[in-house]
Design a protein around this motif. Structure first.
Motif, PDB file in Angstrom:
ATOM      1  N   ALA A  47       0.846  -1.208   0.000  1.00 33.96           N
ATOM      2  CA  ALA A  47       0.000   0.000   0.000  1.00 33.96           C
ATOM      3  C   ALA A  47       0.875   1.251   0.000  1.00 33.96           C
ATOM      4  O   ALA A  47       0.598   2.219  -0.713  1.00 33.96           O
ATOM      5  CB  ALA A  47      -0.929  -0.021   1.219  1.00 33.96           C
ATOM      6  N   SER A  48       1.959   1.212   0.796  1.00 35.72           N
ATOM      7  CA  SER A  48       2.862   2.373   0.854  1.00 35.72           C
ATOM      8  C   SER A  48       3.536   2.600  -0.491  1.00 35.72           C
ATOM      9  O   SER A  48       3.654   3.740  -0.960  1.00 35.72           O
ATOM     10  CB  SER A  48       3.953   2.155   1.911  1.00 35.72           C
ATOM     11  OG  SER A  48       3.390   2.241   3.175  1.00 35.72           O
ATOM     12  N   ILE A  49       3.982   1.532  -1.100  1.00 33.08           N
ATOM     13  CA  ILE A  49       4.677   1.665  -2.398  1.00 33.08           C
ATOM     14  C   ILE A  49       3.717   2.242  -3.440  1.00 33.08           C
ATOM     15  O   ILE A  49       4.062   3.163  -4.189  1.00 33.08           O
ATOM     16  CB  ILE A  49       5.249   0.292  -2.847  1.00 33.08           C
ATOM     17  CG1 ILE A  49       6.407  -0.110  -1.914  1.00 33.08           C
ATOM     18  CG2 ILE A  49       5.713   0.335  -4.297  1.00 33.08           C
ATOM     19  CD1 ILE A  49       6.812  -1.563  -2.000  1.00 33.08           C
ATOM     20  N   ARG A  50       2.480   1.734  -3.444  1.00 34.68           N
ATOM     21  CA  ARG A  50       1.484   2.264  -4.408  1.00 34.68           C
ATOM     22  C   ARG A  50       1.250   3.756  -4.173  1.00 34.68           C
ATOM     23  O   ARG A  50       1.170   4.545  -5.105  1.00 34.68           O
ATOM     24  CB  ARG A  50       0.155   1.505  -4.252  1.00 34.68           C
ATOM     25  CG  ARG A  50       0.051   0.272  -5.161  1.00 34.68           C
ATOM     26  CD  ARG A  50      -1.406  -0.154  -5.335  1.00 34.68           C
ATOM     27  NE  ARG A  50      -2.138  -0.237  -4.099  1.00 34.68           N
ATOM     28  CZ  ARG A  50      -2.148  -1.286  -3.282  1.00 34.68           C
ATOM     29  NH1 ARG A  50      -1.443  -2.354  -3.598  1.00 34.68           N
ATOM     30  NH2 ARG A  50      -2.850  -1.283  -2.165  1.00 34.68           N
ATOM     31  N   ALA A  51       1.172   4.135  -2.879  1.00 39.62           N
ATOM     32  CA  ALA A  51       0.917   5.551  -2.556  1.00 39.62           C
ATOM     33  C   ALA A  51       2.078   6.425  -3.012  1.00 39.62           C
ATOM     34  O   ALA A  51       1.879   7.529  -3.528  1.00 39.62           O
ATOM     35  CB  ALA A  51       0.677   5.707  -1.059  1.00 39.62           C
ATOM     36  N   ILE A  52       3.298   5.928  -2.821  1.00 37.27           N
ATOM     37  CA  ILE A  52       4.474   6.708  -3.258  1.00 37.27           C
ATOM     38  C   ILE A  52       4.449   6.864  -4.776  1.00 37.27           C
ATOM     39  O   ILE A  52       4.701   7.942  -5.322  1.00 37.27           O
ATOM     40  CB  ILE A  52       5.784   6.036  -2.778  1.00 37.27           C
ATOM     41  CG1 ILE A  52       5.915   6.179  -1.259  1.00 37.27           C
ATOM     42  CG2 ILE A  52       6.997   6.656  -3.471  1.00 37.27           C
ATOM     43  CD1 ILE A  52       7.058   5.421  -0.636  1.00 37.27           C
ATOM     44  N   GLU A  53       4.080   5.759  -5.459  1.00 37.85           N
ATOM     45  CA  GLU A  53       4.044   5.846  -6.928  1.00 37.85           C
ATOM     46  C   GLU A  53       2.984   6.848  -7.387  1.00 37.85           C
ATOM     47  O   GLU A  53       3.178   7.583  -8.337  1.00 37.85           O
ATOM     48  CB  GLU A  53       3.801   4.461  -7.529  1.00 37.85           C
ATOM     49  CG  GLU A  53       5.120   3.692  -7.606  1.00 37.85           C
ATOM     50  CD  GLU A  53       4.950   2.216  -7.869  1.00 37.85           C
ATOM     51  OE1 GLU A  53       3.790   1.746  -7.922  1.00 37.85           O
ATOM     52  OE2 GLU A  53       5.982   1.532  -7.988  1.00 37.85           O
ATOM     53  N   GLN A  54       1.847   6.871  -6.677  1.00 35.98           N
ATOM     54  CA  GLN A  54       0.760   7.766  -7.092  1.00 35.98           C
ATOM     55  C   GLN A  54       1.011   9.231  -6.707  1.00 35.98           C
ATOM     56  O   GLN A  54       0.800  10.139  -7.501  1.00 35.98           O
ATOM     57  CB  GLN A  54      -0.553   7.283  -6.469  1.00 35.98           C
ATOM     58  CG  GLN A  54      -1.765   8.047  -6.971  1.00 35.98           C
ATOM     59  CD  GLN A  54      -3.076   7.509  -6.387  1.00 35.98           C
ATOM     60  OE1 GLN A  54      -3.089   6.504  -5.668  1.00 35.98           O
ATOM     61  NE2 GLN A  54      -4.160   8.187  -6.693  1.00 35.98           N
ATOM     62  N   PRO A 256       2.581  10.386   1.916  1.00 35.36           N
ATOM     63  CA  PRO A 256       1.558   9.451   1.456  1.00 35.36           C
ATOM     64  C   PRO A 256       1.735   8.008   1.937  1.00 35.36           C
ATOM     65  O   PRO A 256       0.751   7.310   2.199  1.00 35.36           O
ATOM     66  CB  PRO A 256       1.684   9.525  -0.074  1.00 35.36           C
ATOM     67  CG  PRO A 256       2.220  10.896  -0.326  1.00 35.36           C
ATOM     68  CD  PRO A 256       3.114  11.217   0.824  1.00 35.36           C
ATOM     69  N   ALA A 257       2.976   7.553   2.051  1.00 31.87           N
ATOM     70  CA  ALA A 257       3.193   6.159   2.454  1.00 31.87           C
ATOM     71  C   ALA A 257       2.607   5.877   3.837  1.00 31.87           C
ATOM     72  O   ALA A 257       2.175   4.749   4.117  1.00 31.87           O
ATOM     73  CB  ALA A 257       4.693   5.850   2.459  1.00 31.87           C
TER      74      ALA A 257
END
Ligand SMILES: Cc1ncc(COP(=O)(O)O)c(C=O)c1O
Length: 372
Positions: A47-54, A256-257
């Motif tokens: 979830a953290s990685i997705r948030a960083i990407e977004q 975000p993460a």
């Protein structure tokens, strides 16, 4: 010119020097507040990685400027639901939530009644508030009632307490505190930092006891395996904090993460509400193991299990002994705890197995023999 040598020498003489240790991945960790073992859960990491990407690695502004993202608001709604409150507001961490809350909702005309063993962030928030502060003896509701009956003011009165005390692992007498706050027309503020995720199906001790305080404080940084803090209460309180809490207004929004991981932790807690109870049962077994070695764990009633040692240097020697035996269990010394009550603080988490708990109790058992 300010020099520091004299102060440092005094700190050292009292056996109170604090040192940073880099965490060793191979030791058996008993000093972490990651009570549900979520901090390196694959779903939180994803979830953290997705948030960083977004959204990127930081929001680069206060939330009142351009630093507010949808995930902050989604998490606030979920935290309000978790704690049974109407609304919630995120802060940079629990420390900032406490100092921001207490300094903004109180004034010189108000009085704060605080448990003597409240967390440092509540103590500092009370100092910043400029309200009159009365510290009642730890969990002593008679002492508190004496103050309530005899100390009046022109403004508002607040009772402030941790729900689960982080150094003793004991629980505040919240039912009585709720009754006293109703009888004496006070606002009850409860810091659930160590209880969120563990008690009350994750919602904290107030939820477990069916208590409705004026305000709940929490952190994302312990059982929720992330980073950040929050205050929860009425919609009006949250609107007020957005306008008045300086640690909210003048500080950058959470990266975000952090909210992404906390949201994922809440999904896990909601789908496995029995996890907290499991940790508490393990801690209860651990207390029995330790007490059978002749050490007291009183007054712990939670996943935080202190072993009273007394002297600062003795606590340090115990901690070093544990380390030599592959266990990280830190010595807690004044001013974190009162003078003469240095201790080793164990936190039981879902990462531990029964074998781990047995091993730690066994090492403690051998300390007396080897240290003579
Ligand atoms: C009772 C209590 N409140 C607040 C905090 C501060 O929370 P944070 O670590 O998120 O700043 C802590 C511990 O760190 C705590 O033990």
């Amino acid at each position: 010119m300010r020099t520091y040598g004299g102060d440092l020498a005094r700190i050292d003489r009292d056996g109170l020097t604090r040192k940073l240790h880099v965490r060793k991945p191979y030791v058996l960790e008993f000093s972490s507040n990651d009570y549900l073992g979520l901090a390196d859960h694959p779903l939180l990491k994803e979830a953290s990685i997705r948030a960083i990407e977004q959204y990127g690695s930081g929001v680069a502004a206060s939330r009142l400027m351009s630093g507010n993202i949808r995930m902050h608001e989604e998490l606030e709604k979920r935290l309000a639901r978790l704690t049974g409150m109407k609304s919630a507001l995120l802060f940079g961490c629990g420390y900032l939530a406490n100092t921001g809350l207490l300094s903004s909702i109180t004034s010189r005309d108000d009085l704060l009644f605080a448990d003597r063993l409240n967390h440092a962030s509540l103590v500092d928030g009370a100092l910043l508030s400029r309200a009159g502060v009365f510290r009642y003896q730890h969990c002593d509701t008679d002492h508190l009632e004496y103050f309530l009956a005899n100390r009046t003011c022109r403004g508002n009165r607040f009772i402030v307490t941790d729900s689960l005390f982080s150094m003793d692992g004991d629980i505040a007498p919240l039912r009585k505190l709720e009754e006293l706050s109703a009888r004496y027309d006070c606002n009850l503020i409860v810091d659930e930092a160590h209880a969120i995720g563990v008690f009350g199906n994750g919602g904290g001790v107030c939820r477990e006891y069916g208590i409705k305080p004026h305000t709940v404080i929490g952190t994302l940084s312990k059982a929720l395996g992330s980073y950040g803090g929050f205050a929860a209460g009425s919609a009006e309180l949250i609107k007020y904090l957005i306008n008045r809490a300086r640690t909210f207004i003048y500080s950058t929004g959470l990266p975000p993460a952090a909210p992404a991981a906390a949201l994922s932790a809440l999904d896990i807690i909601e789908s496995q509400p029995e996890s907290g109870r499991k940790v508490l049962d393990m801690a209860s077994d651990f207390r029995v193991m330790i007490e059978s070695s002749g050490f007291s764990t009183a007054p712990s009633k939670s996943q935080i299990v202190p072993v009273q040692v007394g002297e600062n240097r003795k606590a340090e020697a115990f901690s070093e002994y544990f380390e030599r035996n592959g266990i990280s269990a830190v010595a807690i010394r004044p001013p974190t705890v009162p003078a003469g009550t240095a201790r080793i603080r164990f936190s039981v988490t879902l990462r531990h197995s029964l074998k781990d708990l047995n091993y730690a109790a066994q090492v403690l058992n051998s300390i007396n023999r080897d240290m003579k």
